[in-house]
Design an enzyme around this catalytic site. Structure first.
Site, PDB file in Angstrom:
ATOM      1  N   LYS A 121       0.823  -1.211   0.000  1.00  0.00           N
ATOM      2  CA  LYS A 121       0.000   0.000   0.000  1.00  0.00           C
ATOM      3  C   LYS A 121       0.855   1.258   0.000  1.00  0.00           C
ATOM      4  CE  LYS A 121      -2.675   3.015   2.570  1.00  0.00           C
ATOM      5  NZ  LYS A 121      -2.822   3.527   3.932  1.00  0.00           N
ATOM      6  N   ASP A 139      -6.578  -0.249   0.367  1.00  0.00           N
ATOM      7  CA  ASP A 139      -6.584  -0.524   1.797  1.00  0.00           C
ATOM      8  C   ASP A 139      -7.886  -1.224   2.144  1.00  0.00           C
ATOM      9  OD1 ASP A 139      -8.620   1.462   2.037  1.00  0.00           O
ATOM     10  OD2 ASP A 139      -7.026   2.942   1.863  1.00  0.00           O
TER      11      ASP A 139
END
Length: 219
Positions: A121, A139
């Site tokens: 991420k 996410d």
DNA sequence: AACTCGGGGCA
DNA sequence: TGCCCAGAGTT
């Protein structure tokens, strides 16, 4: 899965719901962005934003982070969760940047992921925002919202969600969409009690329709 | 896939 | 109080 028109409607609705969506990504240089995103793991933006101004005033380069004892860095980020491991990671990450990347933030996703405390991420966010590389950060919020709405398949892995979103969303909207989906997931399409009755996307939402049918059955 | 790390936010 | 959380690393 939703068609092109429906997806367009979703993106426009995210924009209307959260026109001022802002977060830690307003940091300017890649190094500060990287540190801010690393710190934001399991912490809220608000918290990170409280700490970073002073932090960035004191630490401007990887060398600056290496020049203080670990305990001092821990104290400086004490208010953020997981600060012990994060402080350790930051020094490790700076060491690597100095040793392998000439003291600069690497620009590719692969190189970024090789840094301590940087996962998929974070690598995607930095690559995309700081270096304009094609990437979209998935996410938990983005994943949940995408699956409920039908922006991707329900059983998709994080990687597959990422690939699908990249395919379906125009590249110049990746960053904005990412932020707005997070707001949408946090405040409206919550994990526990999603506010379906007030949702402008209910009419095209797979999960919302399912919940609605279930409620009608109960009544 | 499950577990750890760990302070802050919220009920 | 007790639960959850914009994640990453290890096993």
């Amino acid at each position: 899965m939703l068609n092109k028109t429906q997806i367009r409607y979703c993106l426009d609705t995210f924009w209307e719901m959260y026109p001022d969506a802002e977060c830690e990504l307003t940091h300017k240089n890649p190094f500060e962005l990287l540190i801010a995103v690393v710190l934001s793991a399991q912490a809220t933006d608000a918290l990170v934003n409280k700490v970073t101004p002073g932090l960035f005033e004191k630490y401007k380069t990887p060398e600056d982070y290496m020049d203080v004892p670990l305990e001092e860095l821990e104290q400086d980020i004490r208010r953020i969760g997981l600060y012990r491991s994060k402080a350790k990671n930051i020094q490790k990450l700076c060491r690597t940047m100095i040793d392998r990347f000439d003291g600069k933030v690497p620009e590719t996703k692969e190189e970024l992921e090789s840094l301590a405390g940087v996962g998929r991420k974070t690598a995607n966010v930095v690559a995309s925002v700081a270096f304009n590389q094609p990437a979209i950060a998935v996410d938990t919020h983005v994943e949940r919202v995408s699956k409920r709405l039908g922006l991707c398949r329900y059983k998709d892995s994080v990687k597959e969600v990422e690939r699908t979103l990249m395919k379906k969303i125009p590249e110049d909207e990746w960053s904005d969409t990412h932020h707005r989906m997070i707001f949408f997931g946090r405040y409206h399409c919550k994990a526990k009690n999603p506010n379906c009755p007030d949702c402008p996307l209910l009419f095209l939402c797979r999960e919302g329709q399912k919940r609605k049918r279930k409620e009608e059955k109960m009544a």
